[in-house]
Scaffold this active site. Sequence first.
Site, mmCIF file in Angstrom:
data_model
loop_
_atom_site.group_PDB
_atom_site.id
_atom_site.type_symbol
_atom_site.label_atom_id
_atom_site.label_comp_id
_atom_site.label_asym_id
_atom_site.label_seq_id
_atom_site.Cartn_x
_atom_site.Cartn_y
_atom_site.Cartn_z
ATOM 1 N N ARG A 55 -27.998 31.167 27.692
ATOM 2 C CA ARG A 55 -28.626 29.972 27.710
ATOM 3 C C ARG A 55 -30.220 30.130 27.330
ATOM 4 O O ARG A 55 -30.641 29.099 26.689
ATOM 5 C CB ARG A 55 -29.016 29.621 29.461
ATOM 6 C CG ARG A 55 -27.487 29.745 30.124
ATOM 7 C CD ARG A 55 -26.585 28.371 29.947
ATOM 8 N NE ARG A 55 -26.199 28.526 28.904
ATOM 9 C CZ ARG A 55 -25.051 28.950 28.343
ATOM 10 N NH1 ARG A 55 -24.326 29.821 29.139
ATOM 11 N NH2 ARG A 55 -24.249 28.692 27.185
ATOM 12 N N ASN A 90 -33.904 21.214 36.587
ATOM 13 C CA ASN A 90 -33.340 21.903 35.216
ATOM 14 C C ASN A 90 -34.130 23.064 34.850
ATOM 15 O O ASN A 90 -35.426 23.019 35.181
ATOM 16 C CB ASN A 90 -33.283 20.907 34.065
ATOM 17 C CG ASN A 90 -32.592 19.671 34.245
ATOM 18 O OD1 ASN A 90 -31.937 19.681 35.247
ATOM 19 N ND2 ASN A 90 -32.693 18.459 33.471
ATOM 20 N N HIS A 107 -35.789 24.758 40.715
ATOM 21 C CA HIS A 107 -34.824 25.705 40.455
ATOM 22 C C HIS A 107 -35.136 27.022 39.387
ATOM 23 O O HIS A 107 -34.378 27.753 38.901
ATOM 24 C CB HIS A 107 -33.516 25.092 40.133
ATOM 25 C CG HIS A 107 -32.858 24.351 41.117
ATOM 26 N ND1 HIS A 107 -31.841 23.397 41.043
ATOM 27 C CD2 HIS A 107 -33.372 24.116 42.491
ATOM 28 C CE1 HIS A 107 -31.497 22.840 42.134
ATOM 29 N NE2 HIS A 107 -32.366 23.230 43.222
ATOM 30 N N GLY A 175 -29.580 11.753 36.179
ATOM 31 C CA GLY A 175 -28.505 12.651 35.603
ATOM 32 C C GLY A 175 -28.551 14.005 36.709
ATOM 33 O O GLY A 175 -28.416 15.140 36.342
ATOM 34 N N THR A 176 -28.508 13.588 38.006
ATOM 35 C CA THR A 176 -27.882 14.638 38.727
ATOM 36 C C THR A 176 -26.821 14.049 39.618
ATOM 37 O O THR A 176 -26.836 13.028 40.160
ATOM 38 C CB THR A 176 -29.339 14.965 39.583
ATOM 39 O OG1 THR A 176 -28.941 15.954 40.651
ATOM 40 C CG2 THR A 176 -30.097 13.797 40.245
ATOM 41 N N ALA A 218 -28.285 8.404 29.435
ATOM 42 C CA ALA A 218 -29.832 8.578 29.903
ATOM 43 C C ALA A 218 -30.591 8.194 28.626
ATOM 44 O O ALA A 218 -31.562 7.772 28.946
ATOM 45 C CB ALA A 218 -29.949 10.213 30.416
HETATM 46 N N1 APR Z 1 -26.741 10.478 30.832
HETATM 47 C C1 APR Z 1 -26.664 10.122 32.034
HETATM 48 N N2 APR Z 1 -26.171 10.900 33.250
HETATM 49 C C2 APR Z 1 -25.170 11.936 32.759
HETATM 50 C C3 APR Z 1 -25.090 12.372 31.354
HETATM 51 C C4 APR Z 1 -25.704 11.487 30.345
HETATM 52 N N3 APR Z 1 -25.680 11.565 29.013
HETATM 53 N N4 APR Z 1 -24.249 13.435 31.344
HETATM 54 C C5 APR Z 1 -24.050 13.675 32.376
HETATM 55 N N5 APR Z 1 -24.594 12.921 33.340
HETATM 56 C C6 APR Z 1 -24.773 13.172 34.808
HETATM 57 C C7 APR Z 1 -23.243 13.349 35.568
HETATM 58 O O1 APR Z 1 -22.497 12.185 35.792
HETATM 59 C C8 APR Z 1 -23.721 14.205 36.565
HETATM 60 O O2 APR Z 1 -23.796 13.187 37.893
HETATM 61 O O3 APR Z 1 -25.434 14.228 35.052
HETATM 62 C C9 APR Z 1 -24.967 14.806 36.435
HETATM 63 C C10 APR Z 1 -24.934 16.173 36.283
HETATM 64 O O4 APR Z 1 -24.625 16.791 37.392
HETATM 65 P P1 APR Z 1 -24.632 18.387 37.672
HETATM 66 O O5 APR Z 1 -23.904 19.011 36.483
HETATM 67 O O6 APR Z 1 -24.158 18.699 38.941
HETATM 68 O O7 APR Z 1 -26.158 19.008 37.369
HETATM 69 P P2 APR Z 1 -27.234 18.960 38.567
HETATM 70 O O8 APR Z 1 -27.241 17.669 39.591
HETATM 71 O O9 APR Z 1 -28.515 18.990 37.889
HETATM 72 O O10 APR Z 1 -26.958 20.051 39.452
HETATM 73 C C11 APR Z 1 -27.899 20.309 40.341
HETATM 74 O O11 APR Z 1 -26.785 22.634 40.737
HETATM 75 O O12 APR Z 1 -25.788 24.531 39.977
HETATM 76 C C12 APR Z 1 -26.870 23.978 40.413
HETATM 77 O O13 APR Z 1 -29.282 24.894 40.165
HETATM 78 C C13 APR Z 1 -28.143 23.993 39.584
HETATM 79 O O14 APR Z 1 -30.067 22.691 39.355
HETATM 80 C C14 APR Z 1 -28.570 22.734 39.387
HETATM 81 C C15 APR Z 1 -27.934 22.000 40.478
#
Ligand code: APR
Length: 231
Positions: A55, A90, A107, A175-176, A218
């Site tokens: 990564r 992130n 994180h 985007g979470t 996004a």
């Molecule tokens: N534009 C907008 N949203 C997007 C895009 C995009 N191009 N691509 C993906 N997404 C959204 C997805 O629909 C999803 O809801 O981004 C989100 C990503 O979700 P996760 O992969 O679960 O990421 P995140 O919420 O940051 O994870 C939280 O989990 O594993 C742990 O510590 C790690 O920080 C991380 C935490």
Amino acid sequence: MNIVVLTGAGISVESGLRAFRGPDGLWEGHRIEDVCSPQGFSRDPDLVYDFYNARRRQLQEFDVQPNAAHLAVAKYEHEHPNGFLLITQNVDNLHERAGSKQMLHLHGELLSARCIDTGRTYPWRGDIDRFTPHPENPELKGRLRPDIVWFGEMPMHMSRAESALKKCDLFVAIGTSGNVYPAAGFVSQTPKSCRRVEINFADTEVSSSFDERLTGLATETVPAFFESLVQ
Ligand code: APR
């Protein structure tokens, strides 16, 4: 106006970094618990080191650059620095590279190594493994780990995050997926009068807690949203 922006993996997808929860439930081919937990690290440290080394290398590839969404967040902060806080889940550095300044990495960070014994952290760009010499004592080997918050560990900077949430007038989550607490609960820690906006490609676990939802990529929705704020 006090504004808190919370970002997750989705903001970096269009920069070429995969989100954590892919359609297959894996993160770059691995079960999240294998590479994101202290138990996974004690079971198979080599796997975990290799995973974060990959990564870290990927993040430094030439074609991984901040995208229009990172740039829009940074531009807004630059023009409205008062009362602004960016909280990111992130571990990449794309927000910093876009110019964001007032930000917290909840994180941890890929480009940082942490001493297992003291908790002290060191800027780090290369690989880490079981034999890596300690930067303060090269005789001491294998006492560094990725500076990443794993499941079951305490996220960083929580008190600063919580005090900003308490007084925020606008909360924007970008985007979470709303799967991981405490960040998933931030929306519910904002005051009653706060405007809560979710920007995501899809529905999330916490969508119903927001007042407004903008659906789309996004790189398109985030710049448009911040422009609408300025007007
Ligand atoms: N534009 C907008 N949203 C997007 C895009 C995009 N191009 N691509 C993906 N997404 C959204 C997805 O629909 C999803 O809801 O981004 C989100 C990503 O979700 P996760 O992969 O679960 O990421 P995140 O919420 O940051 O994870 C939280 O989990 O594993 C742990 O510590 C790690 O920080 C991380 C935490």
